[in-house]
Scaffold this motif. Structure first.
Motif, PDB file in Angstrom:
ATOM      1  N   ILE A 171      47.925 -61.056  11.117  1.00  0.00           N
ATOM      2  CA  ILE A 171      47.324 -61.027   9.783  1.00  0.00           C
ATOM      3  C   ILE A 171      47.834 -59.821   8.998  1.00  0.00           C
ATOM      4  N   GLU A 172      47.880 -58.670   9.653  1.00  0.00           N
ATOM      5  CA  GLU A 172      48.362 -57.449   8.996  1.00  0.00           C
ATOM      6  C   GLU A 172      49.820 -57.588   8.588  1.00  0.00           C
ATOM      7  N   GLY A 173      50.632 -58.191   9.470  1.00  0.00           N
ATOM      8  CA  GLY A 173      52.045 -58.395   9.147  1.00  0.00           C
ATOM      9  C   GLY A 173      52.232 -59.300   7.955  1.00  0.00           C
ATOM     10  N   ARG A 206      44.161 -47.591   2.085  1.00  0.00           N
ATOM     11  CA  ARG A 206      43.234 -46.802   2.902  1.00  0.00           C
ATOM     12  C   ARG A 206      42.816 -47.562   4.165  1.00  0.00           C
ATOM     13  N   MET A 207      42.557 -48.870   4.034  1.00  0.00           N
ATOM     14  CA  MET A 207      42.130 -49.643   5.198  1.00  0.00           C
ATOM     15  C   MET A 207      43.242 -49.735   6.241  1.00  0.00           C
ATOM     16  N   ARG A 208      44.474 -49.947   5.805  1.00  0.00           N
ATOM     17  CA  ARG A 208      45.580 -50.013   6.762  1.00  0.00           C
ATOM     18  C   ARG A 208      45.774 -48.655   7.447  1.00  0.00           C
ATOM     19  N   GLU A 246      33.389 -40.878  11.091  1.00  0.00           N
ATOM     20  CA  GLU A 246      33.207 -39.888  10.020  1.00  0.00           C
ATOM     21  C   GLU A 246      34.514 -39.155   9.716  1.00  0.00           C
ATOM     22  N   LYS A 247      35.272 -38.826  10.776  1.00  0.00           N
ATOM     23  CA  LYS A 247      36.532 -38.105  10.591  1.00  0.00           C
ATOM     24  C   LYS A 247      37.559 -38.980   9.884  1.00  0.00           C
ATOM     25  N   VAL A 248      37.603 -40.255  10.240  1.00  0.00           N
ATOM     26  CA  VAL A 248      38.537 -41.166   9.580  1.00  0.00           C
ATOM     27  C   VAL A 248      38.191 -41.295   8.099  1.00  0.00           C
ATOM     28  N   PHE A 272      35.392 -51.381   5.241  1.00  0.00           N
ATOM     29  CA  PHE A 272      36.078 -51.762   6.473  1.00  0.00           C
ATOM     30  C   PHE A 272      35.555 -53.107   6.969  1.00  0.00           C
ATOM     31  N   LYS A 273      34.221 -53.260   6.987  1.00  0.00           N
ATOM     32  CA  LYS A 273      33.639 -54.519   7.458  1.00  0.00           C
ATOM     33  C   LYS A 273      33.998 -55.670   6.528  1.00  0.00           C
ATOM     34  N   ARG A 274      34.023 -55.410   5.228  1.00  0.00           N
ATOM     35  CA  ARG A 274      34.393 -56.454   4.275  1.00  0.00           C
ATOM     36  C   ARG A 274      35.846 -56.873   4.474  1.00  0.00           C
TER      37      ARG A 274
END
Length: 278
Positions: free
Chosen positions: A156-158, A229-231, A246-248, A263-265
């Motif tokens: 999916i990411e590709g 940001r999500m990737r 939290e750090k991410v 992220f969940k969305r």
């Protein structure tokens, strides 16, 4: 070659929401399935050439380095081309309660030509799944479920990256100002980027900048930043498995609660659920 393995253990008691149904690779011969296959399938063509014939579609050719995703229950047949070289085809079938929803995100069910490094990455994942199923143990099947999810997420990411790249370099729409905006986004995605500041930086009004960006890249500037940001968050989790949510969020320049929600969305899971599957 990876001899065909049928993952009987994985289906016991329906414990796994996503499981490997079968996996393997071989020199493919002619195969006809008038009633389709009971699980979704992902094929990787490693050597030689073959033909897929799917009901209601034109014949599709699979050459080395191509991938094909085929939903369950679709009438099909496939067979090697008449060339001298044998057709080496790798495959993994998957099922489970969440399999169909994942399939919806896997895009067009036509052969896709992969980059060399991408194909090798997918083939390595296929071999890893085969090794786990070959263990024929409950722990192996749980791990195979995690690996299968990772495999499908990588696909999916590709596909998403390919779509974005096509939008970034649209034919006949070279725009130096928007290219500068893209560079600014990639250089400062972890900072507070306001639409007005981006527009001002490239010399456009907010309205014109937003309209032009959407017409060329197919999404709003803010959605583009969100995808970057999500990737990046996935990369951070993979590079450092012990890193906290939290750090991410902090490294992405986002409030933790907002990061979790986005992220969940995007991925259908919270960051902690994603880490657990990894």
């Amino acid at each position: 070659m990876m001899p065909f393995l049928f993952a009987e253990f994985a289906m016991l008691d329906n414990k796994l929401p996503l499981y490997v149904y079968c996996v393997g690779s071989h020199e493919q011969k002619h195969l006809l399935r008038p009633n389709g296959y009971p699980a979704h399938q992902l094929f990787l063509s490693r050597r030689g050439k073959g033909i897929f014939r799917i009901q209601g579609s034109r014949d599709m050719v699979m050459t080395p380095g191509t991938m094909l995703i085929l939903p369950a229950g679709v009438h099909h047949e496939y067979f090697p081309d008449q060339s001298e070289e044998a057709w080496e085809l790798g495959f993994v079938a998957f099922s489970g309660s969440i399999a169909s929803s994942i399939l919806e995100h896997l895009g067009n069910h036509n052969p896709t030509l992969l980059k060399n490094n991408q194909f090798q990455e997918y083939w390595n994942k296929l071999e890893s799944l085969w090794q786990l199923i070959n263990l024929n143990s409950e722990s192996g099947y749980w791990e195979a479920s995690r690996k299968m999810y990772d495999f499908l997420l990588s696909v999916i990411e590709g596909q998403s990256d390919q779509e974005i790249n096509q939008r970034i370099k649209p034919i006949g729409h070279s725009n130096a100002a928007l290219q500068e905006a893209i560079k600014l986004i990639h250089d400062h995605y972890n900072e507070r980027l306001h639409l007005s500041n981006l527009a001002r930086a490239v010399g456009y009004s907010v309205q014109h900048f937003h309209r032009l960006f959407v017409s060329i890249y197919g999404m709003s500037p803010m959605l583009y930043i969100q995808q970057i940001r999500m990737r990046r968050s996935i990369q951070l989790f993979e590079e450092n498995p012990s890193i906290t949510v939290e750090k991410v969020a902090q490294q992405l320049g986002m409030e933790t609660s907002y990061f979790i929600r986005i992220f969940k969305r995007t991925y259908g899971k919270t960051p902690k659920q994603f880490i657990k599957y990894e």
